[in-house]
Design a protein around this motif. Structure first.
Motif, PDB file in Angstrom:
ATOM      1  N   ASP A 116       0.837  -1.163   0.116  1.00 53.21           N
ATOM      2  CA  ASP A 116      -0.019  -0.036   0.014  1.00 53.21           C
ATOM      3  C   ASP A 116       0.955   1.228  -0.031  1.00 53.21           C
ATOM      4  N   VAL A 118      -0.039   4.319   0.578  1.00 56.73           N
ATOM      5  CA  VAL A 118      -0.496   5.083   1.563  1.00 56.73           C
ATOM      6  C   VAL A 118       0.096   5.145   2.686  1.00 56.73           C
ATOM      7  N   ASP A 119       0.257   3.913   3.396  1.00 55.53           N
ATOM      8  CA  ASP A 119       1.112   3.624   4.742  1.00 55.53           C
ATOM      9  C   ASP A 119       2.110   2.682   4.631  1.00 55.53           C
TER      10      ASP A 119
END
Length: 561
Positions: A116, A118-119
């Protein structure tokens, strides 16, 4: 086996899980199918192995209610639940490969694995459950394997053991905030242990060295409980977090009784959970689980018998409880009685709960004595409820209906020596060597004394060193692993023990209770047991078996004191 930290158990018999969780950790990946490695197995939409946990060296796995541990020569890995949908794992001196259990990925099967952006977490999105499984690195390092790969490539995460590491694994739907927790691992373990200890103290406050299986029985119930999701709209105790991962419409009664004294709200949820899906005809479903409700069969109407023991739990809604039980009873009276007949019939052995009992060998649509007996008890309970809700006329009607059915049972199915079954179409009668034919003992004091004595004598012939065989061991149809054609089962044990006790056959009831309790202490909480050897059979972590042990042990302790 019990240690200072709580009972120690084998993952091949009982999965490691947590109250409220829809997933567990076990090498059992399908019915009677055992993998070499421990798997994360989800029970949303069915039983699905999701992740394979492979230590980088040989290990010994130890399970207690609050912690799962892999121990090797040079290190160890620990796992504990932080919440119902999140686990924490840490390793020291030992690495772990966290791999997709299913190596095949197509648009309609298997897990897709990606990092991911995003994180920075690693995510498996799984078609079979429709859920995501996110792995967040808390310390150490991790190397992705096959990220975004298609086809049959190995996919997952490699956590080297050359430095300590820790991760969190979460099951969720589409998205959630990045994982964050300031709770250290040891505190996670301590909290999980405290939660289980509180549950055990509530359901088995009487436990002692005389009841050595009580804590493990409590764990089987605690760990098989799931939070509301799908068709289960309230907290529910599944029959197992192995392959029997449903709530069947008589199994739930025994779990409810076992929980009633200590956890009345959870107990009442268990009683009500199948009534949430009562159909327009008043019938209860055969079974309910996360993504499936089955109505093709029903289960026996033991709910009046159970409600006699759960009665205080219904106080908040007596009228509502009365209506539910009335509709369930009228289903049998209106839809399951042949024209001109007083006695109702099953349409298949599955309706009785005794799927393949020899009672059903000659015909499938059968008027049986156990069904009539259960309905007599249920109508007695309806009469009591009707009185309490202020409808004395209805109470009188139910009492008279119970009298008529009891009288018909004795006049039409008692042949002077034993109860027989009768074909709903043919009208012919027959007897069998099944313990099912002796179940009318549940009527207890309602039976004439000679019939009580005759039933008790025949029941004793089914009693082996380990308990009540469901088919007489001398029968040519007896099978050691024959499901309802020989093995010992929890529900038949509890029902018959209770009926014998109310019939005044206390010595035999005591002996049946003692042998079943000893069986569980020896062989655990299997779905059923070999009546000759006591070996556990089929699903080895069955909640109604654990509940039967708790029910019988609690009653024995109360009598002792």
């Amino acid at each position: 086996m019990t240690a200072a930290s709580g009972p120690v158990f084998s993952l091949r018999e009982i999965p490691f899980s947590h109250r409220g969780s829809w997933f567990a950790f076990s090498p059992v990946v399908a019915e009677k199918t055992y993998a070499q490695d421990v798997h994360l197995v989800s029970h949303q939409t069915g039983m699905h192995p999701i992740l394979r946990l492979v230590p980088t060296a040989d290990t010994v796995v130890t399970a207690t209610p609050h912690q799962l541990t892999w121990s090797g020569d040079d290190g160890r890995i620990d796992l504990a639940y932080e919440t119902a949908d999140t686990v924490r794992l840490r390793g020291s001196g030992l690495g772990l490969r966290l791999l997709a259990a299913d190596p095949v990925l197509t648009p309609f099967s298997g897990p897709y694995f990606y990092q991911d952006p995003v994180d920075g977490s690693s995510v498996f999105t799984v078609y079979q459950t429709g859920r995501r499984y996110r792995v967040s690195l808390l310390s150490g390092r991790a190397e992705p394997i096959g990220a975004q790969a298609l086809g049959t490539a190995e996919r997952g995460l490699d956590l080297p053991g050359d430095e300590p590491w820790e991760i969190a694994v979460e099951e969720y739907e589409t998205a959630r905030a990045p994982y964050a927790s300031e709770v250290p691992f040891d505190q996670v373990v301590k909290a999980a242990r405290a939660e289980f200890d509180a549950f055990t103290a509530a359901v088995a406050p009487w436990r002692s060295d005389r009841t050595p299986a009580a804590e493990l029985a409590a764990y089987v119930l605690w760990s098989a409980t799931v939070r509301p999701a799908g068709f289960l709209t309230r907290p529910a105790v599944l029959m197992s977090k192995h392959w029997m991962d449903k709530v069947w419409s008589w199994d739930h009664c025994f779990n409810s009784i076992a929980l009633a004294d200590g956890l009345p709200d959870l107990a009442w949820d268990q009683f009500q959970v199948v009534f949430d899906h009562q159909d327009a005809a008043g019938a209860l479903p055969d079974s309910v689980t996360h993504s499936e409700i089955l109505y093709n069969f029903v289960k026996p109407p033991i709910h009046g018998w159970a409600l006699r023991r759960l009665r205080p739990l219904a106080d908040d809604d007596l009228a509502g409880t009365y209506r539910l039980l009335e509709r369930w009873t009228r289903f049998w009276l209106d839809a399951r009685r042949a024209h001109g007949r007083e006695l109702p019939h099953y349409q298949h052995g599955n309706d009785s709960g005794w799927d393949n009992a020899t009672t059903f060998d000659p015909e499938r649509l059968v008027e049986t004595a156990d069904l009539a007996a259960f309905l007599v008890l249920q109508m007695r309970e309806l009469a009591r409820l009707a009185t309490e809700v202020g409808t004395p006329e209805a109470a009188g009607d139910w009492s008279q209906a119970a009298d008529r059915m009891r009288d018909a049972l004795l006049a039409e199915l008692w042949d002077g020596a034993r109860f027989v079954a009768r074909g709903a179409h043919s009208g012919r009668t027959w007897s069998s060597s099944s313990l099912l034919d002796l179940m009318p003992i549940v009527l207890g004091e309602e039976l004439p004394a000679p019939i009580r004595e005759a039933l008790a004598t025949r029941i004793e012939r089914h009693l082996t060193a380990f308990g009540l065989a469901t088919e007489a061991p001398t029968s040519p149809h007896y099978q050691d692993d024959g499901y309802w054609r020989g093995p010992i089962w929890a529900p038949s044990t509890v029902l018959i023990e209770d009926g014998l006790r109310r019939a005044g056959c206390v010595g035999l009831a005591d002996e049946i209770s003692a042998r079943f309790r000893a069986l569980c202490e020896k062989s655990g909480f299997a779905e059923n047991f070999d009546a000759r050897t006591g070996e556990g059979l089929r699903d080895r972590a069955y909640t109604w078996t654990a509940s039967a042990y708790l029910i019988l042990a609690a009653e024995h302790e109360r009598r002792r004191l």
